[in-house]
Write a protein that holds these residues in place. Structure first.
Motif, PDB file in Angstrom:
ATOM      1  N   LEU A  80       1.023  -1.030   0.061  1.00  0.00           N
ATOM      2  CA  LEU A  80       0.309  -0.102  -0.274  1.00  0.00           C
ATOM      3  C   LEU A  80       1.037   1.033   0.257  1.00  0.00           C
ATOM      4  O   LEU A  80       0.490   1.736  -1.010  1.00  0.00           O
ATOM      5  CB  LEU A  80      -0.767   0.165   1.048  1.00  0.00           C
ATOM      6  CG  LEU A  80      -2.641  -0.772   1.193  1.00  0.00           C
ATOM      7  CD1 LEU A  80      -2.487  -0.822   2.356  1.00  0.00           C
ATOM      8  CD2 LEU A  80      -2.817  -0.640   0.055  1.00  0.00           C
ATOM      9  N   GLN A  81       1.948   1.370   0.404  1.00  0.00           N
ATOM     10  CA  GLN A  81       2.922   2.424   0.785  1.00  0.00           C
ATOM     11  C   GLN A  81       3.291   2.659  -1.184  1.00  0.00           C
ATOM     12  O   GLN A  81       3.877   3.470  -1.425  1.00  0.00           O
ATOM     13  CB  GLN A  81       3.965   2.191   1.779  1.00  0.00           C
ATOM     14  CG  GLN A  81       3.797   2.338   3.846  1.00  0.00           C
ATOM     15  CD  GLN A  81       2.551   3.778   3.644  1.00  0.00           C
ATOM     16  OE1 GLN A  81       3.145   4.175   3.078  1.00  0.00           O
ATOM     17  NE2 GLN A  81       2.385   4.005   5.130  1.00  0.00           N
ATOM     18  N   GLN A  83       2.083   1.259  -3.168  1.00  0.00           N
ATOM     19  CA  GLN A  83       1.217   2.010  -4.363  1.00  0.00           C
ATOM     20  C   GLN A  83       0.796   3.656  -4.265  1.00  0.00           C
ATOM     21  O   GLN A  83       0.771   4.117  -5.255  1.00  0.00           O
ATOM     22  CB  GLN A  83      -0.125   1.049  -3.698  1.00  0.00           C
ATOM     23  CG  GLN A  83      -0.227  -0.646  -4.888  1.00  0.00           C
ATOM     24  CD  GLN A  83      -0.827  -1.170  -4.059  1.00  0.00           C
ATOM     25  OE1 GLN A  83      -1.667  -0.978  -3.051  1.00  0.00           O
ATOM     26  NE2 GLN A  83      -0.801  -2.981  -5.298  1.00  0.00           N
ATOM     27  N   LYS A  84       1.260   4.113  -2.952  1.00  0.00           N
ATOM     28  CA  LYS A  84       0.592   5.167  -2.946  1.00  0.00           C
ATOM     29  C   LYS A  84       1.468   5.829  -3.450  1.00  0.00           C
ATOM     30  O   LYS A  84       1.393   7.261  -4.170  1.00  0.00           O
ATOM     31  CB  LYS A  84       0.944   5.841  -1.385  1.00  0.00           C
ATOM     32  CG  LYS A  84       0.360   7.055  -0.980  1.00  0.00           C
ATOM     33  CD  LYS A  84      -0.020   7.504   0.491  1.00  0.00           C
ATOM     34  CE  LYS A  84       0.354   8.655   0.551  1.00  0.00           C
ATOM     35  NZ  LYS A  84       0.392   9.440   2.016  1.00  0.00           N
ATOM     36  N   LYS A  85       2.822   5.861  -3.344  1.00  0.00           N
ATOM     37  CA  LYS A  85       4.177   6.770  -3.835  1.00  0.00           C
ATOM     38  C   LYS A  85       3.936   6.175  -5.193  1.00  0.00           C
ATOM     39  O   LYS A  85       4.350   7.728  -5.896  1.00  0.00           O
ATOM     40  CB  LYS A  85       5.368   5.617  -3.335  1.00  0.00           C
ATOM     41  CG  LYS A  85       6.297   6.647  -3.944  1.00  0.00           C
ATOM     42  CD  LYS A  85       8.120   5.802  -3.245  1.00  0.00           C
ATOM     43  CE  LYS A  85       9.085   6.325  -4.226  1.00  0.00           C
ATOM     44  NZ  LYS A  85       8.751   6.144  -5.188  1.00  0.00           N
ATOM     45  N   LEU A  88       0.584   8.396  -7.003  1.00  0.00           N
ATOM     46  CA  LEU A  88       1.622   9.851  -6.726  1.00  0.00           C
ATOM     47  C   LEU A  88       2.553  10.670  -7.558  1.00  0.00           C
ATOM     48  O   LEU A  88       2.572  11.229  -8.367  1.00  0.00           O
ATOM     49  CB  LEU A  88       2.004  10.277  -5.409  1.00  0.00           C
ATOM     50  CG  LEU A  88       1.282  10.094  -4.347  1.00  0.00           C
ATOM     51  CD1 LEU A  88       1.922  10.698  -2.768  1.00  0.00           C
ATOM     52  CD2 LEU A  88       0.387  11.401  -4.402  1.00  0.00           C
TER      53      LEU A  88
END
Length: 248
Positions: A80-81, A83-85, A88
């Motif tokens: 999840l971390q 994927q967020k990065k 963005l």
């Protein structure tokens, strides 16, 4: 509470046909089925579906997604971390593309001049930058963990373990032209499951299945295993999947 396939399709805004396809290729298999054969999805299944859709948004193929989420070292929170990065970064790239489109419109209307180089600034289809990062995190970690355990062994222990491992490979190589579901193949793959849990960490049945997928998806594994016989890696993958299903 379990959800039926139509309910999941409506919730995730995908088709029932897509969910059936994910099940057929082993990407997302529902935890339960009713006596009538209807698929039932648990909360854990929905979490896996969310991961699949995030990776799809980032341009991963279904084959790569399956390889990643079934890896023994896959970490959902870490995913999840990442994927967020990555999302963005993708948003930043899209903003640049939108700016390029707006500039091109002005050029076509005669308001500004653009060089040929400027017309293609921002395009890069050479590779998926997110896939390389994902493979680094979840494709190599299992290998690194095994290497760490090997480093703690004496030379004599390594030699003994290596011979035991090779003997299992040779046994499976003699069976690779038959069915991975055969009694002999399953007995040999059970030895492999026991060997790994004794010498290379703790493997659940799903992690064992995921490792088998890596034998084919990662050419390093394939090349090493197929030294004992062409097609052995694929045979082991199939036999490991059967073993995982039969011993749930």
């Amino acid at each position: 509470m379990e959800m039926k396939v139509k309910e999941v399709a409506e919730l995730a805004r995908i088709s029932v046909r897509t969910l059936h396809h994910y099940d057929a290729i082993g990407l997302l298999t529902p935890s339960q089925k009713t006596a009538a054969g209807y698929r039932l999805y648990s909360d854990e299944d929905l979490g896996k579906l969310q991961q699949i859709l995030f990776f799809k948004e980032l341009g991963f193929s279904l084959k790569k997604i399956k390889e990643i989420i079934h890896s023994p070292s896959f970490d959902k929170c870490e995913a999840l971390q990442l994927q967020k990065k990555c999302l963005l970064e993708k948003r930043e790239r899209l903003d640049k593309m939108i700016g390029l489109i707006e500039k091109t419109i002005k050029h076509e209307q005669g308001e500004i001049e653009m060089s040929n180089k400027e017309k293609f600034a921002g395009f890069d289809f050479s590779q998926n930058p997110y896939e390389q990062e994902a493979r680094r995190r979840w494709g190599n970690k299992a290998v690194d963990q095994s290497n760490a355990m090997l480093n703690e062994m004496s030379n004599e222990e390594r030699m003994q373990m290596g011979e035991e491992m090779n003997e299992i490979y040779r046994k499976l190589a003699h069976l690779k032209d038959g069915s991975p579901e055969s009694k002999e193949a399953q007995a040999a793959i059970a030895e492999w499951f026991t060997f790994l849990n004794r010498n290379a960490g703790s493997y659940s049945l799903e992690a064992f299945r995921g490792l088998g997928e890596m034998y084919v998806a990662d050419e390093r594994f394939t090349k090493n295993i197929d030294q004992f016989g062409d097609g052995l890696a694929k045979f082991m993958r199939d036999a490991m999947a059967v073993y995982a299903d039969q011993n749930k």
